[in-house]
Design a protein around this motif. Structure first.
Motif, PDB file in Angstrom:
ATOM      1  N   PRO A 157       5.618   6.935  -0.617  1.00  0.00           N
ATOM      2  CA  PRO A 157       5.866   8.119   0.209  1.00  0.00           C
ATOM      3  C   PRO A 157       7.069   7.919   1.127  1.00  0.00           C
ATOM      4  O   PRO A 157       7.341   6.799   1.585  1.00  0.00           O
ATOM      5  CB  PRO A 157       4.576   8.254   1.024  1.00  0.00           C
ATOM      6  CG  PRO A 157       3.546   7.476   0.262  1.00  0.00           C
ATOM      7  CD  PRO A 157       4.291   6.359  -0.388  1.00  0.00           C
ATOM      8  N   GLY A 158       7.791   9.009   1.410  1.00  0.00           N
ATOM      9  CA  GLY A 158       8.897   8.949   2.346  1.00  0.00           C
ATOM     10  C   GLY A 158       8.406   8.864   3.777  1.00  0.00           C
ATOM     11  O   GLY A 158       7.208   8.996   4.053  1.00  0.00           O
ATOM     12  N   PHE A 159       9.336   8.696   4.696  1.00  0.00           N
ATOM     13  CA  PHE A 159       8.967   8.511   6.095  1.00  0.00           C
ATOM     14  C   PHE A 159       8.184   9.705   6.638  1.00  0.00           C
ATOM     15  O   PHE A 159       7.166   9.534   7.322  1.00  0.00           O
ATOM     16  CB  PHE A 159      10.220   8.272   6.933  1.00  0.00           C
ATOM     17  CG  PHE A 159       9.932   7.961   8.368  1.00  0.00           C
ATOM     18  CD1 PHE A 159       9.434   6.732   8.744  1.00  0.00           C
ATOM     19  CD2 PHE A 159      10.143   8.925   9.352  1.00  0.00           C
ATOM     20  CE1 PHE A 159       9.160   6.442  10.079  1.00  0.00           C
ATOM     21  CE2 PHE A 159       9.866   8.649  10.684  1.00  0.00           C
ATOM     22  CZ  PHE A 159       9.374   7.400  11.048  1.00  0.00           C
ATOM     23  N   ALA A 160       8.635  10.908   6.333  1.00  0.00           N
ATOM     24  CA  ALA A 160       7.955  12.102   6.837  1.00  0.00           C
ATOM     25  C   ALA A 160       6.534  12.194   6.287  1.00  0.00           C
ATOM     26  O   ALA A 160       5.597  12.575   7.008  1.00  0.00           O
ATOM     27  CB  ALA A 160       8.749  13.349   6.483  1.00  0.00           C
ATOM     28  N   LEU A 169       0.853  -1.188   0.000  1.00  0.00           N
ATOM     29  CA  LEU A 169       0.000   0.000   0.000  1.00  0.00           C
ATOM     30  C   LEU A 169       0.889   1.238   0.000  1.00  0.00           C
ATOM     31  O   LEU A 169       1.688   1.440   0.913  1.00  0.00           O
ATOM     32  CB  LEU A 169      -0.890   0.007   1.248  1.00  0.00           C
ATOM     33  CG  LEU A 169      -1.850   1.183   1.390  1.00  0.00           C
ATOM     34  CD1 LEU A 169      -2.908   1.159   0.292  1.00  0.00           C
ATOM     35  CD2 LEU A 169      -2.517   1.148   2.768  1.00  0.00           C
ATOM     36  N   ALA A 170       0.762   2.070  -1.052  1.00  0.00           N
ATOM     37  CA  ALA A 170       1.632   3.243  -1.173  1.00  0.00           C
ATOM     38  C   ALA A 170       0.903   4.506  -1.616  1.00  0.00           C
ATOM     39  O   ALA A 170       1.474   5.593  -1.533  1.00  0.00           O
ATOM     40  CB  ALA A 170       2.769   2.944  -2.163  1.00  0.00           C
ATOM     41  N   LEU A 222       4.685  -0.881   4.620  1.00  0.00           N
ATOM     42  CA  LEU A 222       6.045  -1.252   4.254  1.00  0.00           C
ATOM     43  C   LEU A 222       6.655  -0.123   3.430  1.00  0.00           C
ATOM     44  O   LEU A 222       6.083   0.280   2.413  1.00  0.00           O
ATOM     45  CB  LEU A 222       6.027  -2.548   3.441  1.00  0.00           C
ATOM     46  CG  LEU A 222       7.369  -3.144   3.028  1.00  0.00           C
ATOM     47  CD1 LEU A 222       8.105  -3.680   4.253  1.00  0.00           C
ATOM     48  CD2 LEU A 222       7.156  -4.266   2.006  1.00  0.00           C
ATOM     49  N   TRP A 223       7.789   0.401   3.870  1.00  0.00           N
ATOM     50  CA  TRP A 223       8.450   1.457   3.098  1.00  0.00           C
ATOM     51  C   TRP A 223       8.916   0.890   1.766  1.00  0.00           C
ATOM     52  O   TRP A 223       9.456  -0.227   1.694  1.00  0.00           O
ATOM     53  CB  TRP A 223       9.650   2.006   3.857  1.00  0.00           C
ATOM     54  CG  TRP A 223      10.342   3.107   3.112  1.00  0.00           C
ATOM     55  CD1 TRP A 223      10.079   4.440   3.186  1.00  0.00           C
ATOM     56  CD2 TRP A 223      11.414   2.964   2.146  1.00  0.00           C
ATOM     57  NE1 TRP A 223      10.898   5.143   2.331  1.00  0.00           N
ATOM     58  CE2 TRP A 223      11.721   4.260   1.685  1.00  0.00           C
ATOM     59  CE3 TRP A 223      12.111   1.882   1.631  1.00  0.00           C
ATOM     60  CZ2 TRP A 223      12.723   4.494   0.738  1.00  0.00           C
ATOM     61  CZ3 TRP A 223      13.107   2.101   0.682  1.00  0.00           C
ATOM     62  CH2 TRP A 223      13.397   3.397   0.253  1.00  0.00           C
ATOM     63  N   THR A 224       8.691   1.656   0.704  1.00  0.00           N
ATOM     64  CA  THR A 224       9.182   1.280  -0.621  1.00  0.00           C
ATOM     65  C   THR A 224       9.833   2.492  -1.262  1.00  0.00           C
ATOM     66  O   THR A 224       9.429   3.634  -1.000  1.00  0.00           O
ATOM     67  CB  THR A 224       8.040   0.789  -1.537  1.00  0.00           C
ATOM     68  OG1 THR A 224       7.115   1.872  -1.755  1.00  0.00           O
ATOM     69  CG2 THR A 224       7.299  -0.382  -0.910  1.00  0.00           C
ATOM     70  N   VAL A 274       6.158   2.017  10.326  1.00  0.00           N
ATOM     71  CA  VAL A 274       6.779   1.873   9.011  1.00  0.00           C
ATOM     72  C   VAL A 274       7.822   0.766   9.120  1.00  0.00           C
ATOM     73  O   VAL A 274       8.811   0.899   9.852  1.00  0.00           O
ATOM     74  CB  VAL A 274       7.432   3.176   8.540  1.00  0.00           C
ATOM     75  CG1 VAL A 274       8.078   2.979   7.163  1.00  0.00           C
ATOM     76  CG2 VAL A 274       6.416   4.314   8.499  1.00  0.00           C
ATOM     77  N   SER A 275       7.588  -0.331   8.432  1.00  0.00           N
ATOM     78  CA  SER A 275       8.508  -1.460   8.471  1.00  0.00           C
ATOM     79  C   SER A 275       9.434  -1.445   7.264  1.00  0.00           C
ATOM     80  O   SER A 275       9.072  -0.946   6.189  1.00  0.00           O
ATOM     81  CB  SER A 275       7.728  -2.779   8.494  1.00  0.00           C
ATOM     82  OG  SER A 275       6.957  -2.901   9.664  1.00  0.00           O
TER      83      SER A 275
END
Length: 257
Positions: A202-205, A176-177, A196-198, A215-216
């Motif tokens: 989107p970036g962490f912020a 999901l992004a 899940l970060w990809t 955020v894994s």
């Protein structure tokens, strides 16, 4: 609320959860100040020469949990689908992990063939785990996005609501992004949302601003380590500069942590 659960309830400050695959990787992350660390099922499986997602790494997963569970950081374990479709067997696994010092567990509805287990199957496992170990943080993962659906449509929502009702403390939708889709789920669900970060998402912020609670990094660190190993060997052969890398003594010191 347990200390690990509390890390999922800090509006605007998601838990960034890096995922380790052995003692050294976990110790190195803990030394950098990460209070909570997850395991990566792919990393644990691949390091043992086994495939991921086919319920063959229970022993390796428990062994790593016993090694890391009382190392001074909060440990969450990726247990695939629980290594069984019998809720009582999954509950026994959860008890074993909790006794090792684990504070969280990931359970998923994805299957090795790319299909999804019926939501009732995972819901029954979640309920059994929470009955056996109420304090264990259960992060319920649905693989709807990885099964060809790319937004929080009715199927995703239906599954996550079923997992919430079964007792899940958090919900996880890898793949999901889309920002609008993330917001829709955050607003719809009571449980903290994990993504899940990809590199293309989107970036962490931005994820923090969207209301994401966790955020894994999944298998990213393990795969990055493999890429770095191969690149370093190639650089030596090509006569290129290598480094910086941890020194022998620095890595040796990790075994004492």
């Amino acid at each position: 609320m347990t200390p690990f659960a509390a890390l999922h309830h800090r509006p605007g400050r998601p838990l960034l959860l890096p995922n380790a695959w052995d003692h050294a990787s976990a110790a190195a992350l803990a030394a950098e100040g990460y209070a909570a660390i997850g395991t990566t099922s792919l990393g644990v499986a691949a390091a043992a020469g086994l495939p991921d997602g086919v319920a063959v790494t229970r022993a390796e997963t428990v062994r790593l949990a016993r090694r890391l569970g009382r190392s001074g950081f909060l440990l969450s374990v990726d247990a695939e689908s629980g290594f069984s479709d019998d809720p009582e067997e999954v509950a026994c696994l959860a008890v074993e992990l909790a006794q090792a010092g684990v504070v969280g567990i990931n359970l998923e509805d994805g299957r090795a063939d790319g299909t999804l287990a019926p939501s009732a199957v995972l819901a029954a496992k979640i309920a059994a785990v929470k009955a056996a170990v109420p304090e264990l943080f259960v992060n319920a993962r649905t693989d709807t996005c990885w099964a060809g659906r790319h937004d929080p449509g009715p199927e995703t929502v239906r599954r996550l609501e079923a997992y919430q009702q079964a007792g899940a403390d958090g919900v996880f939708v890898p793949g999901l992004a889309d920002p609008a889709a993330i917001v829709a789920l955050v607003e719809r669900l009571a449980a903290p949302l994990n993504v899940l970060w990809t590199p293309t998402g989107p970036g962490f912020a931005e994820l923090a601003a969207l209301g994401v609670a966790r955020v894994s990094l999944g298998s990213l660190l393990y795969r990055s380590a493999l890429a770095a190993a191969v690149a370093t060997a190639a650089a030596v052969g090509a006569g290129d500069e290598v480094g910086p890398v941890p020194g022998y003594a620095e890595v040796q010191e990790l075994s004492r942590k």
